[in-house]
Design an enzyme around this catalytic site. Sequence first.
Site, PDB file in Angstrom:
ATOM      1  N   LYS A   1      -7.615   7.183   0.507  1.00 52.02           N
ATOM      2  CA  LYS A   1      -6.570   7.777   1.348  1.00 52.02           C
ATOM      3  C   LYS A   1      -5.220   7.400   0.733  1.00 52.02           C
ATOM      4  O   LYS A   1      -4.725   6.297   0.924  1.00 52.02           O
ATOM      5  CB  LYS A   1      -6.680   7.223   2.763  1.00 52.02           C
ATOM      6  CG  LYS A   1      -6.131   8.127   3.857  1.00 52.02           C
ATOM      7  CD  LYS A   1      -4.672   8.500   3.722  1.00 52.02           C
ATOM      8  CE  LYS A   1      -3.734   7.631   4.512  1.00 52.02           C
ATOM      9  NZ  LYS A   1      -2.310   7.960   4.276  1.00 52.02           N
TER      10      LYS A   1
ATOM     11  N   GLU B   1      -3.985  -6.334   0.834  1.00 54.58           N
ATOM     12  CA  GLU B   1      -2.855  -6.669  -0.054  1.00 54.58           C
ATOM     13  C   GLU B   1      -1.599  -6.239   0.683  1.00 54.58           C
ATOM     14  O   GLU B   1      -1.324  -5.041   0.808  1.00 54.58           O
ATOM     15  CB  GLU B   1      -2.968  -5.890  -1.373  1.00 54.58           C
ATOM     16  CG  GLU B   1      -4.164  -6.271  -2.227  1.00 54.58           C
ATOM     17  CD  GLU B   1      -3.986  -7.604  -2.908  1.00 54.58           C
ATOM     18  OE1 GLU B   1      -2.845  -8.109  -2.983  1.00 54.58           O
ATOM     19  OE2 GLU B   1      -5.003  -8.158  -3.355  1.00 54.58           O
TER      20      GLU B   1
ATOM     21  N   CYS C   1       5.992  -4.978  -3.645  1.00 56.18           N
ATOM     22  CA  CYS C   1       5.532  -5.980  -2.676  1.00 56.18           C
ATOM     23  C   CYS C   1       5.897  -7.383  -3.129  1.00 56.18           C
ATOM     24  O   CYS C   1       6.163  -8.246  -2.317  1.00 56.18           O
ATOM     25  CB  CYS C   1       4.027  -5.854  -2.501  1.00 56.18           C
ATOM     26  SG  CYS C   1       3.149  -5.787  -4.051  1.00 56.18           S
TER      27      CYS C   1
ATOM     28  N   GLU D   1      10.879  -8.199   5.023  1.00 52.47           N
ATOM     29  CA  GLU D   1      10.700  -7.408   3.809  1.00 52.47           C
ATOM     30  C   GLU D   1      11.530  -6.124   3.928  1.00 52.47           C
ATOM     31  O   GLU D   1      11.319  -5.319   4.832  1.00 52.47           O
ATOM     32  CB  GLU D   1       9.221  -7.057   3.630  1.00 52.47           C
ATOM     33  CG  GLU D   1       8.964  -6.318   2.333  1.00 52.47           C
ATOM     34  CD  GLU D   1       7.489  -5.982   2.140  1.00 52.47           C
ATOM     35  OE1 GLU D   1       6.864  -5.477   3.074  1.00 52.47           O
ATOM     36  OE2 GLU D   1       6.987  -6.236   1.032  1.00 52.47           O
TER      37      GLU D   1
HETATM   38  P1  NAP Z   1       2.024   1.230   5.245  1.00 53.30           P
HETATM   39  O1  NAP Z   1       2.917   1.939   6.172  1.00 53.30           O
HETATM   40  O2  NAP Z   1       1.319   0.034   5.736  1.00 53.30           O
HETATM   41  O3  NAP Z   1       0.987   2.322   4.719  1.00 53.30           O
HETATM   42  C1  NAP Z   1       0.023   2.033   3.725  1.00 53.30           C
HETATM   43  C2  NAP Z   1      -1.108   3.022   3.860  1.00 53.30           C
HETATM   44  O4  NAP Z   1      -1.777   2.830   5.108  1.00 53.30           O
HETATM   45  C3  NAP Z   1      -0.658   4.483   3.854  1.00 53.30           C
HETATM   46  O5  NAP Z   1      -1.606   5.248   3.187  1.00 53.30           O
HETATM   47  C4  NAP Z   1      -0.623   4.780   5.338  1.00 53.30           C
HETATM   48  O6  NAP Z   1      -0.655   6.142   5.663  1.00 53.30           O
HETATM   49  C5  NAP Z   1      -1.851   4.065   5.797  1.00 53.30           C
HETATM   50  N1  NAP Z   1      -1.868   3.821   7.249  1.00 53.30           N
HETATM   51  C6  NAP Z   1      -0.814   3.688   8.085  1.00 53.30           C
HETATM   52  N2  NAP Z   1      -1.248   3.513   9.349  1.00 53.30           N
HETATM   53  C7  NAP Z   1      -2.596   3.533   9.326  1.00 53.30           C
HETATM   54  C8  NAP Z   1      -3.611   3.431  10.310  1.00 53.30           C
HETATM   55  N3  NAP Z   1      -3.325   3.241  11.598  1.00 53.30           N
HETATM   56  N4  NAP Z   1      -4.890   3.491   9.922  1.00 53.30           N
HETATM   57  C9  NAP Z   1      -5.209   3.665   8.621  1.00 53.30           C
HETATM   58  N5  NAP Z   1      -4.296   3.801   7.639  1.00 53.30           N
HETATM   59  C10 NAP Z   1      -2.991   3.724   7.979  1.00 53.30           C
HETATM   60  O7  NAP Z   1       2.803   0.757   3.961  1.00 53.30           O
HETATM   61  P2  NAP Z   1       3.785   1.623   3.044  1.00 53.30           P
HETATM   62  O8  NAP Z   1       5.081   1.765   3.753  1.00 53.30           O
HETATM   63  O9  NAP Z   1       3.092   2.830   2.559  1.00 53.30           O
HETATM   64  O10 NAP Z   1       3.947   0.649   1.779  1.00 53.30           O
HETATM   65  C11 NAP Z   1       4.830  -0.411   1.774  1.00 53.30           C
HETATM   66  C12 NAP Z   1       4.133  -1.724   2.091  1.00 53.30           C
HETATM   67  O11 NAP Z   1       3.044  -1.948   1.214  1.00 53.30           O
HETATM   68  C13 NAP Z   1       5.031  -2.910   1.920  1.00 53.30           C
HETATM   69  O12 NAP Z   1       4.875  -3.812   2.994  1.00 53.30           O
HETATM   70  C14 NAP Z   1       4.554  -3.540   0.630  1.00 53.30           C
HETATM   71  O13 NAP Z   1       4.846  -4.902   0.496  1.00 53.30           O
HETATM   72  C15 NAP Z   1       3.103  -3.270   0.678  1.00 53.30           C
HETATM   73  N6  NAP Z   1       2.509  -3.322  -0.670  1.00 53.30           N
HETATM   74  C16 NAP Z   1       1.727  -4.401  -1.004  1.00 53.30           C
HETATM   75  C17 NAP Z   1       1.192  -4.509  -2.282  1.00 53.30           C
HETATM   76  C18 NAP Z   1       0.332  -5.689  -2.681  1.00 53.30           C
HETATM   77  O14 NAP Z   1      -0.346  -5.616  -3.691  1.00 53.30           O
HETATM   78  N7  NAP Z   1       0.308  -6.783  -1.943  1.00 53.30           N
HETATM   79  C19 NAP Z   1       1.442  -3.500  -3.215  1.00 53.30           C
HETATM   80  C20 NAP Z   1       2.234  -2.421  -2.847  1.00 53.30           C
HETATM   81  C21 NAP Z   1       2.766  -2.350  -1.566  1.00 53.30           C
HETATM   82  P3  NAP Z   1       0.762   6.946   5.726  1.00 53.30           P
HETATM   83  O15 NAP Z   1       1.011   7.359   4.340  1.00 53.30           O
HETATM   84  O16 NAP Z   1       0.590   8.081   6.642  1.00 53.30           O
HETATM   85  O17 NAP Z   1       1.775   5.984   6.256  1.00 53.30           O
END
Ligand code: NAP
Length: 483
Positions: free
Chosen positions: A176, A251, A285, A386
């Site tokens: 996804k 992650e 991240c 963040e």
């Molecule tokens: P996000 O809002 O948590 O979304 C990540 C993914 O989860 C997206 O595909 C999102 O879909 C999906 N999602 C959201 N709500 C969900 C639900 N209820 N059930 C299942 N899936 C769901 O994060 P983001 O804004 O895309 O990315 C930024 C975050 O990712 C930051 O906090 C960053 O630190 C973190 N990150 C961490 C790493 C690591 O390796 N530790 C690497 C990169 C990023 P949608 O697209 O519809 O929102």
Amino acid sequence: MRETVQAFIGGAFVDAASGETFDTIDPATGEVLATVPACAAADVGAAVAAARVAFDSDRWSGAVAERERATVLHRIADGIRAAAEELAELEVRDCGKPIADARADIDEAAFMFEYYAGWATKAAGDIPPVGPDALNLVVKEPVGVCGLIVPWNYPLLMAVQKVAPALAAGCTTVLKPAEQTPLTALRLATIAAAAGLPDGALNVVTGFGPAAGGPLLTDPRVDKVSFTGSRDVGIHIMRECAAQLKRVTLELGGKSPNIVFADADMAGAIPGTCDGVFGNQGQVCSAGSRVFVDRAVYDDVLSAMATHASAIRLGSGLDPETTMGPVVSAAQYDRVRSYVDVGRAEGASVAFTGTTPDDPALAGGYFVAPTIFEATSNDLRIAREEIFGPVMTVIPFGDVDEVVRLANDTEYGLAAAIWTSDITKALRTAKAVRAGVVWINDSQPAPTEGLWGGFKHSGIGRELGPYALDAYQERKQIYIKLS
Ligand code: NAP
Ligand code: MG
């Protein structure tokens, strides 16, 4: 040019069962790039069913020799390399990053398939000794059908970071991608199919988190969920998966410290610190967004960083002169800018702010000027939360003990960077910092051969290297009586 794309389920490109779609945007212009299926429960159910059949029929998993899996993964890597420039441009248009960065992402994604192709034939088990009258085999088996949910900051790379080890382990997958950046994941599906990956081994369901990701968390046919994204969604995922005791890898985010000691080689520390915060528009991240600077060199370091940051050139990622593109979306633009307001309201002073492009063609783009804040305390929101944008918070410190205490005073624990020419101080600090990844005299390298993952609220489990393979395998003991 507006394109219409389809989800990839059971080896075929299809619309959402509901026929619903959404638009993906080019963040440099705000224009619609493509119309994408808004998948929901029916589509995810079909994808999981296809992955289940591919797993249970041994089309990919147990009955396929490891070396055959390796061959297919190598062919996928070749396919990515052959389409590298097209993929890089697609990535730039979908998420905004500079083209050189996108090329590096695509190259690493190809390498990841090569790397895990190698592991497919080398993930041996163990034979723990149990005395003369028995033989005890510990073998590794694929965990099963995996739901892989990824963010938008490194769209293809974050997807491949899960897909490649999962396939190498013999799992089958439903991916996804983030709603903002679905295009390169769909292109990967085409490449994988052409490489001979069996139908159902990789499915791509596009759409919004709750509708297209949510069903992966509750479907009993999914054995494991691996998620990269925000802390709050990570908590929701773990809670949902708990009901069926699904295996979970998380992650999550970070607020990583970047520590500049007075004895650092500033020729490396200044650009390294700036790139570690401003790279990828700050949407990283592991960004070293809390910069701790030794009081003895504080003023000099601050002004050198401002000088370095003033050379950042914002523009379209497709322009080779651009070193910072737009942030990914209007929502992200509003969020990052609101944190700049928060910082001012909290009394932090702005030590530097950059300029956004004046090209009228980019007037609708989501460009945020890089900003350096000076903060007197690690307690400010801009030092704790963040931001995920090009905003640096600089805080002075006195000695090693103080900076270690400040560095660890955070809910997160993903990464840390330490700049010093004193190896003892570097290692002492590295051991004391509670984070999964520590860089000494560098910031941000994440080699595929290494390890990735966080302490505390930055996640559970590890990716990259052999650690990722491990996350897609179960261990089984087979005990044989010999007497
Ligand atoms: P996000 O809002 O948590 O979304 C990540 C993914 O989860 C997206 O595909 C999102 O879909 C999906 N999602 C959201 N709500 C969900 C639900 N209820 N059930 C299942 N899936 C769901 O994060 P983001 O804004 O895309 O990315 C930024 C975050 O990712 C930051 O906090 C960053 O630190 C973190 N990150 C961490 C790493 C690591 O390796 N530790 C690497 C990169 C990023 P949608 O697209 O519809 O929102
Ligand atoms: Mg987009």
